[in-house]
Scaffold this motif. Sequence first.
Motif, short mmCIF file in Angstrom:
data_model
loop_
_atom_site.label_atom_id
_atom_site.label_comp_id
_atom_site.label_asym_id
_atom_site.label_seq_id
_atom_site.Cartn_x
_atom_site.Cartn_y
_atom_site.Cartn_z
N GLY A 229 -48.93 -72.13 -24.83
CA GLY A 229 -48.10 -71.93 -23.65
C GLY A 229 -47.21 -73.12 -23.37
O GLY A 229 -46.03 -72.97 -23.03
N MET A 230 -47.74 -74.33 -23.54
CA MET A 230 -46.96 -75.54 -23.31
C MET A 230 -45.82 -75.64 -24.32
O MET A 230 -44.67 -75.91 -23.96
N VAL A 231 -46.14 -75.41 -25.60
CA VAL A 231 -45.11 -75.46 -26.63
C VAL A 231 -44.07 -74.37 -26.38
O VAL A 231 -42.86 -74.60 -26.52
N GLY A 232 -44.54 -73.18 -25.99
CA GLY A 232 -43.62 -72.08 -25.71
C GLY A 232 -42.64 -72.41 -24.62
O GLY A 232 -41.49 -71.94 -24.64
N ASN A 233 -43.05 -73.23 -23.68
CA ASN A 233 -42.15 -73.62 -22.60
C ASN A 233 -40.99 -74.45 -23.13
O ASN A 233 -39.85 -74.31 -22.68
N HIS A 234 -41.26 -75.31 -24.10
CA HIS A 234 -40.19 -76.09 -24.73
C HIS A 234 -39.30 -75.18 -25.59
O HIS A 234 -38.08 -75.28 -25.57
N VAL A 235 -39.97 -74.31 -26.35
CA VAL A 235 -39.23 -73.45 -27.27
C VAL A 235 -38.30 -72.50 -26.52
O VAL A 235 -37.21 -72.17 -26.98
N ALA A 236 -38.72 -72.08 -25.33
CA ALA A 236 -37.89 -71.17 -24.53
C ALA A 236 -36.52 -71.77 -24.26
O ALA A 236 -35.50 -71.07 -24.27
N ASP A 237 -36.48 -73.08 -24.01
CA ASP A 237 -35.20 -73.74 -23.78
C ASP A 237 -34.33 -73.70 -25.04
O ASP A 237 -33.11 -73.51 -24.96
N ILE A 238 -34.95 -73.88 -26.20
CA ILE A 238 -34.21 -73.87 -27.45
C ILE A 238 -33.64 -72.49 -27.73
O ILE A 238 -32.47 -72.34 -28.10
N HIS A 267 -50.49 -76.93 -16.03
CA HIS A 267 -49.94 -77.52 -17.26
C HIS A 267 -51.02 -78.29 -18.00
O HIS A 267 -51.72 -79.13 -17.44
N GLY A 268 -51.18 -77.98 -19.29
CA GLY A 268 -52.12 -78.72 -20.11
C GLY A 268 -53.57 -78.48 -19.76
O GLY A 268 -54.42 -79.33 -20.01
N ARG A 269 -53.88 -77.32 -19.21
CA ARG A 269 -55.24 -77.06 -18.75
C ARG A 269 -55.85 -75.87 -19.50
O ARG A 269 -55.22 -74.81 -19.61
N ALA A 270 -57.05 -76.06 -20.02
CA ALA A 270 -57.76 -74.96 -20.66
C ALA A 270 -57.98 -73.86 -19.64
O ALA A 270 -58.30 -74.11 -18.47
N GLY A 271 -57.79 -72.60 -20.07
CA GLY A 271 -57.94 -71.49 -19.14
C GLY A 271 -56.68 -71.20 -18.35
O GLY A 271 -56.70 -70.39 -17.42
N ASN A 272 -55.57 -71.82 -18.72
CA ASN A 272 -54.28 -71.58 -18.07
C ASN A 272 -54.00 -70.08 -18.03
O ASN A 272 -54.01 -69.40 -19.05
N THR A 273 -53.74 -69.55 -16.84
CA THR A 273 -53.57 -68.10 -16.68
C THR A 273 -52.22 -67.61 -17.18
O THR A 273 -51.99 -66.40 -17.22
N HIS A 274 -51.33 -68.52 -17.55
CA HIS A 274 -49.99 -68.12 -18.00
C HIS A 274 -49.85 -68.20 -19.52
O HIS A 274 -48.74 -68.28 -20.04
N THR A 275 -50.96 -68.15 -20.23
CA THR A 275 -50.88 -68.26 -21.69
C THR A 275 -51.50 -67.06 -22.40
O THR A 275 -51.79 -67.13 -23.60
#
Length: 342
Positions: A229-238, A267-275
């Motif tokens: 999810g964190m990486v996807g947030n960066h990739v979305a901008d690209i 952000h950066g948390r295991a169990g992130n509900t947005h991933t």
Amino acid sequence: MEFGVVLQTNPPAWRTVALSKRAEEYGFDMVWTFDSHLLWMEPYVIYSQILAETHTIKVGPFVTNPATRDWTVTASVFATLNEMYGNRTVCGMGRGDSAVRVLNGKPSTIKEMREATHVIRELANCRSVDINGSTLQFPWASRSELEVWIAAYGPLALKAAGEVGDGFILQLADLDIAEWMIATVRKAAAAAGRDPESVTFCVAAPAYVTDGTPEARAHALDQCRWFGGMVGNHVADIVEKYGDQGTVPQALTDYIKGREGYDYNEHGRAGNTHTAFVPDEIVERFCLIGTVEEQVSKLEKLKSLGVDQFAVYLQHDAQDETLATYGTKVIPAVNAPVTAKQ
């Protein structure tokens, strides 16, 4: 290969210091931390304590940015730490993600990132630099030395890393993507008249060691899904800027099509509900999941691609176990001397 560990400066601060001390005892070379002053405790204050209670390990932000901190203040912090504790810092630099977005801001431009890299590096290396029409230098700094490593995904950021970065930070461990991005950075360095081999390459990703059972692997995948999810947030901008065809590897863009928003409070948390959109395949590709043997095998492949440091994200429920297993089994195996064939 060097090894680092990436921590969040969650309270209590002594826990971050304790993990850093343990990392040094297990043979790690670097302690990185997130740098988002609203989401976590101030890392530079904690760095001073880490350096005071360790002997050789280096510290640095993973990563800072030009937007939320004055460049000369950032340089002063690094120079001060280096003057106090020896040259045991590295500055990880990016355009800005959680630190700026949680304030409803926007990442810095590539131009600003390049300029900030220059100003911070010159000042923290005891050299003068021109800022706003004035030539400035720290009169009190005489021994400080600092490298600035640039984190990048997109084409222009990769180009900047090759042209002006002392190192390149790639926050995922996919072999195909790593090979493409390392080659891209090296090409940019060569085109700028630099020695491509002078750029340090750092790959960072969560590592979760399992016992080989399907149940343990499934748990590890869930614990590390936040990273996709964190990486996807960066990739979305690209993808928004360049589209999803041809500019970056297809494997890096396909999986974000199911992405729906992102909450930086997780952000950066295991169990992130947005991933939930991140499939197991991506977690496997981006992270190091599996037995000691599987971890060592993938690290050997990264090493063969030219990766100089692997940094372990410890944002899961097996922090101490991961440090111990890496220190006693994984790191010794990866860095074992090559025995000459008889």
